[in-house]
Design a protein around this motif. Structure first.
Motif, PDB file in Angstrom:
ATOM      1  N   VAL A 327      29.496  82.242  -0.468  1.00  0.00           N
ATOM      2  CA  VAL A 327      28.323  81.348  -0.501  1.00  0.00           C
ATOM      3  C   VAL A 327      27.257  81.634   0.557  1.00  0.00           C
ATOM      4  N   LEU A 328      27.587  82.427   1.594  1.00  0.00           N
ATOM      5  CA  LEU A 328      26.560  82.687   2.603  1.00  0.00           C
ATOM      6  C   LEU A 328      25.677  83.894   2.265  1.00  0.00           C
ATOM      7  N   PRO A 329      26.218  84.993   1.699  1.00  0.00           N
ATOM      8  CA  PRO A 329      25.356  86.174   1.460  1.00  0.00           C
ATOM      9  C   PRO A 329      24.178  85.847   0.540  1.00  0.00           C
ATOM     10  N   TYR A 330      23.012  86.336   0.929  1.00  0.00           N
ATOM     11  CA  TYR A 330      21.804  86.040   0.144  1.00  0.00           C
ATOM     12  C   TYR A 330      21.926  86.558  -1.285  1.00  0.00           C
ATOM     13  N   GLU A 331      22.550  87.746  -1.426  1.00  0.00           N
ATOM     14  CA  GLU A 331      22.596  88.366  -2.750  1.00  0.00           C
ATOM     15  C   GLU A 331      23.520  87.611  -3.705  1.00  0.00           C
ATOM     16  N   LYS A 332      24.370  86.732  -3.155  1.00  0.00           N
ATOM     17  CA  LYS A 332      25.272  85.972  -4.037  1.00  0.00           C
ATOM     18  C   LYS A 332      24.739  84.566  -4.322  1.00  0.00           C
ATOM     19  N   ASN A 333      24.200  83.931  -3.305  1.00  0.00           N
ATOM     20  CA  ASN A 333      23.852  82.514  -3.442  1.00  0.00           C
ATOM     21  C   ASN A 333      22.347  82.290  -3.552  1.00  0.00           C
ATOM     22  N   TYR A 334      21.563  82.945  -2.690  1.00  0.00           N
ATOM     23  CA  TYR A 334      20.121  82.703  -2.731  1.00  0.00           C
ATOM     24  C   TYR A 334      19.484  83.423  -3.920  1.00  0.00           C
ATOM     25  N   LEU A 335      19.846  84.717  -4.091  1.00  0.00           N
ATOM     26  CA  LEU A 335      19.277  85.514  -5.192  1.00  0.00           C
ATOM     27  C   LEU A 335      20.299  85.518  -6.332  1.00  0.00           C
ATOM     28  N   ARG A 336      20.471  84.354  -6.978  1.00  0.00           N
ATOM     29  CA  ARG A 336      21.568  84.189  -7.943  1.00  0.00           C
ATOM     30  C   ARG A 336      21.344  84.971  -9.232  1.00  0.00           C
ATOM     31  N   HIS A 337      22.432  85.578  -9.706  1.00  0.00           N
ATOM     32  CA  HIS A 337      22.440  86.299 -10.981  1.00  0.00           C
ATOM     33  C   HIS A 337      23.763  85.986 -11.663  1.00  0.00           C
ATOM     34  N   GLY A 338      23.723  85.821 -12.992  1.00  0.00           N
ATOM     35  CA  GLY A 338      24.925  85.417 -13.724  1.00  0.00           C
ATOM     36  C   GLY A 338      26.145  86.276 -13.426  1.00  0.00           C
ATOM     37  N   THR A 339      25.944  87.601 -13.362  1.00  0.00           N
ATOM     38  CA  THR A 339      27.085  88.503 -13.160  1.00  0.00           C
ATOM     39  C   THR A 339      27.755  88.218 -11.817  1.00  0.00           C
ATOM     40  N   ALA A 340      26.946  88.098 -10.782  1.00  0.00           N
ATOM     41  CA  ALA A 340      27.497  87.839  -9.441  1.00  0.00           C
ATOM     42  C   ALA A 340      28.113  86.443  -9.382  1.00  0.00           C
ATOM     43  N   LEU A 341      27.484  85.485 -10.071  1.00  0.00           N
ATOM     44  CA  LEU A 341      28.028  84.111 -10.061  1.00  0.00           C
ATOM     45  C   LEU A 341      29.429  84.070 -10.678  1.00  0.00           C
ATOM     46  N   VAL A 342      29.583  84.806 -11.793  1.00  0.00           N
ATOM     47  CA  VAL A 342      30.894  84.834 -12.462  1.00  0.00           C
ATOM     48  C   VAL A 342      31.948  85.427 -11.518  1.00  0.00           C
ATOM     49  N   THR A 343      31.597  86.524 -10.853  1.00  0.00           N
ATOM     50  CA  THR A 343      32.543  87.181  -9.941  1.00  0.00           C
ATOM     51  C   THR A 343      32.899  86.255  -8.783  1.00  0.00           C
ATOM     52  N   SER A 344      31.874  85.604  -8.217  1.00  0.00           N
ATOM     53  CA  SER A 344      32.124  84.705  -7.076  1.00  0.00           C
ATOM     54  C   SER A 344      32.958  83.509  -7.501  1.00  0.00           C
ATOM     55  N   LEU A 345      32.646  82.964  -8.680  1.00  0.00           N
ATOM     56  CA  LEU A 345      33.390  81.789  -9.137  1.00  0.00           C
ATOM     57  C   LEU A 345      34.868  82.142  -9.351  1.00  0.00           C
ATOM     58  N   ARG A 389      23.238  76.324 -16.024  1.00  0.00           N
ATOM     59  CA  ARG A 389      21.771  76.230 -16.147  1.00  0.00           C
ATOM     60  C   ARG A 389      21.223  77.642 -16.337  1.00  0.00           C
ATOM     61  N   THR A 390      21.000  78.028 -17.588  1.00  0.00           N
ATOM     62  CA  THR A 390      20.552  79.394 -17.883  1.00  0.00           C
ATOM     63  C   THR A 390      19.020  79.441 -17.921  1.00  0.00           C
ATOM     64  N   GLU A 391      18.425  79.120 -16.815  1.00  0.00           N
ATOM     65  CA  GLU A 391      16.969  79.126 -16.628  1.00  0.00           C
ATOM     66  C   GLU A 391      16.716  79.062 -15.129  1.00  0.00           C
ATOM     67  N   SER A 392      15.438  79.058 -14.735  1.00  0.00           N
ATOM     68  CA  SER A 392      15.085  78.809 -13.333  1.00  0.00           C
ATOM     69  C   SER A 392      14.285  77.532 -13.279  1.00  0.00           C
ATOM     70  N   ARG A 393      14.792  76.585 -12.487  1.00  0.00           N
ATOM     71  CA  ARG A 393      14.143  75.268 -12.383  1.00  0.00           C
ATOM     72  C   ARG A 393      14.379  74.756 -10.968  1.00  0.00           C
ATOM     73  N   GLY A 394      13.290  74.348 -10.292  1.00  0.00           N
ATOM     74  CA  GLY A 394      13.436  73.852  -8.935  1.00  0.00           C
ATOM     75  C   GLY A 394      14.156  74.873  -8.074  1.00  0.00           C
ATOM     76  N   MET A 395      15.158  74.397  -7.371  1.00  0.00           N
ATOM     77  CA  MET A 395      15.908  75.262  -6.471  1.00  0.00           C
ATOM     78  C   MET A 395      16.947  76.115  -7.208  1.00  0.00           C
ATOM     79  N   ALA A 396      17.183  75.815  -8.478  1.00  0.00           N
ATOM     80  CA  ALA A 396      18.209  76.535  -9.240  1.00  0.00           C
ATOM     81  C   ALA A 396      17.581  77.754  -9.909  1.00  0.00           C
ATOM     82  N   ARG A 397      17.390  78.810  -9.117  1.00  0.00           N
ATOM     83  CA  ARG A 397      16.754  80.016  -9.662  1.00  0.00           C
ATOM     84  C   ARG A 397      17.826  81.013 -10.092  1.00  0.00           C
ATOM     85  N   ARG A 398      17.558  81.693 -11.199  1.00  0.00           N
ATOM     86  CA  ARG A 398      18.467  82.738 -11.690  1.00  0.00           C
ATOM     87  C   ARG A 398      17.648  83.993 -11.927  1.00  0.00           C
ATOM     88  N   LEU A 399      18.043  85.116 -11.330  1.00  0.00           N
ATOM     89  CA  LEU A 399      17.319  86.373 -11.536  1.00  0.00           C
ATOM     90  C   LEU A 399      17.387  86.803 -12.997  1.00  0.00           C
TER      91      LEU A 399
END
Ligand SMILES: Cc1cc2nc3c(=O)[nH]c(=O)nc-3n(C[C@H](O)[C@H](O)[C@H](O)COP(=O)(O)OP(=O)(O)OC[C@H]3O[C@@H](n4cnc5c(N)ncnc54)[C@H](O)[C@@H]3O)c2cc1C
Length: 435
Positions: A327-345, A389-399
């Motif tokens: 949850v701390l690395p920018y590439e996992k949490n700040y710059l969110r992408h579905g592939t990385a989210l699945v791996t992290s989850l 949330r398969t979109e970018s809205r407010g703070m919930a951004r997805r690359l």
């Protein structure tokens, strides 16, 4: 923000409200609030973190258990109702004042059967001078950001350009200077937020004329909006006898998918605390004396009652490191992408299995074990909601979904412990419930 205050009492929030109206500030109104609460007959347990909730046979929340750090020993409180006001979760990132924000209340609530909402709105990262904790962000609107060679980092900004900074920090140092503030603004800034400058003064840096390296520190649901789902305008939850206030509760109702800094957070803490306190008091009074004889059962699981042979006493450290790694690395949490989210989850689910089966904290270690469990649960709710949330809205951004989708103008509700689930909830339905 501060040391664990422990005892939650309806009078507390009303007192803050009155004293804010009377113009008192910070420590002074906290001091007066204590006096008022004590005069009203409440006993305050300082430095006594709650470790779990207690429920009656109907499932209503009817008390709490915790540990007294200074006096030593466990304690138990029987209560007509409980208000959770334990703050958000910043994953022990080192951000200012967030070392007590491990999301404990969300874990307690979920164990009692409550739901969470808006957990995808949790990508808050504050700018801080490198190596410090000071994430106070307002004055970075006067900043220009630079590469190490002194050229401007194009597109970087405190607001609307923070992801440019995050991307750059993945492979280089980023520098900053508050060079867009003129002389009157500089004087005004020192007067307005003197603590912002303490770090610079200690480091011997003039932030208006000298470049300084910066970092981004995760602030999770402290400056995000997600939290325990509220089902009524008395800040009740789906569990009878359980109320939520402040950062522990979702703030979607007042600011949708984005909070950042600003007065609405404190305003929400005070307002929701007042409403929750009144709601909890009304609920408790409706029980009358019957409340005092209810049978109580503990609800805590992970970290308190492992399902298999417990591991060594300090497993919580490994758990915290494993969660932070996701949850701390920018590439996992700040710059969110579905592939990385699945791996992290998947990694977090595995950590949860370990937590649930082998983490056991006793005595003072029970507090640490529960914090580690709460952080794990929090991270899983965040990423499960982010994937939903398969979109970018407010703070919930997805690359991978950079655009806003009008069809997803709904809340994402989440919950569950061993099995995390999500479901969409229409906004109109929620407003009707709250009205
Ligand atoms: C650097 C920074 C700057 C900010 N600036 C602003 C601003 O300018 N304006 C604004 O409006 N908002 C600001 N915010 C947001 C604001 O601080 C929060 O919204 C506000 O503090 C929330 O209040 P709270 O009481 O809900 O939670 P907190 O202030 O986080 O308090 C939670 C309390 O619960 C206690 N606790 C935690 N776990 C347990 C447990 N298991 N048992 C018992 N007690 C527990 C903690 O010790 C803590 O005292 C800022 C946040 C940060 C990080």
């Amino acid at each position: 923000m501060g040391a664990h205050p422990r005892a939650v009492h309806p009078v507390r929030t009303a007192a803050v409200h009155t004293q804010l109206r009377n113009g008192l500030q910070g420590p002074e109104y906290m001091r007066r609030m204590r006096i008022r609460v004590q005069r009203a007959g409440a006993r305050i347990l300082d430095h006594s973190p709650v470790t779990e909730l207690l429920t009656d046979p109907s499932g209503a929340v009817a008390g709490a258990r915790g540990y007294r750090r200074q006096e030593g020993g466990a304690y138990r409180v029987r209560a007509g109702a409980v208000v959770l006001a334990t703050g958000g979760c910043a994953f022990l990132s080192g951000a200012l004042g967030c070392n007590v924000n491990t999301g404990d209340g969300a874990l307690f609530a979920a164990e009692a059967g409550a739901e969470l909402s808006g957990m995808e709105f949790s990508t808050a990262y504050g700018i801080a001078p490198e190596g410090t904790s000071v994430t106070k962000g307002a004055f970075y609107s006067f900043a220009t950001f630079y590469h190490a060679d002194g050229t401007v980092l194009e597109g970087a900004a405190s607001q609307g350009g923070r992801s440019v900074i995050a991307r750059a920090l993945l492979h280089e140092k980023v520098y900053c200077r508050l060079d867009r503030a003129d002389a009157p603004a500089r004087r005004a800034m020192r007067l307005a937020q003197s603590n912002f400058f303490l770090t610079f003064d200690r480091l011997g840096i003039d932030p208006f004329t000298e470049l300084f390296a910066i970092t981004l520190l995760a602030e999770g649901t402290v400056r995000g909006t997600g939290g325990i789902r509220i089902t009524g305008d008395d800040c009740s939850t789906t569990v009878p006898g359980l109320y939520a206030a402040g950062d522990a509760a979702t703030r979607e109702l007042i600011c949708g998918g984005f909070t950042g800094g600003g007065s609405h957070n404190a305003a929400w803490a005070i307002s929701s605390g007042t409403w929750a306190g009144q709601g909890a008091a009304r609920y408790a009074l409706s029980y009358g004396r019957r409340g005092a004889t209810r049978l109580l059962a503990p609800t805590g699981g992970a970290g308190l009652r492992p399902t298999r042979t417990p591991g060594p006493a300090d497993v919580h450290r490994e758990v915290i490191a494993a969660v932070q790694n996701e949850v701390l690395p920018y590439e996992k949490n700040y710059l969110r992408h579905g592939t990385a989210l699945v791996t992290s989850l998947a990694a977090l689910d595995a950590t949860w299995d370990e937590v649930r089966s082998a983490l056991l904290g006793t005595g003072p270690d029970a507090v640490r074990a529960r914090e580690a469990a709460a952080m794990t649960a929090h991270a899983r709710w965040m990423y499960a909601s982010a994937l939903a949330r398969t979109e970018s809205r407010g703070m919930a951004r997805r690359l991978d979904f950079p655009a806003q989708d009008p069809a997803q103008r709904h809340r994402i509700v989440t919950g569950g412990l061993d099995e995390v689930w999500t479901r969409p909830e229409p906004v109109a339905a929620l407003l009707e419930t709250a009205s």
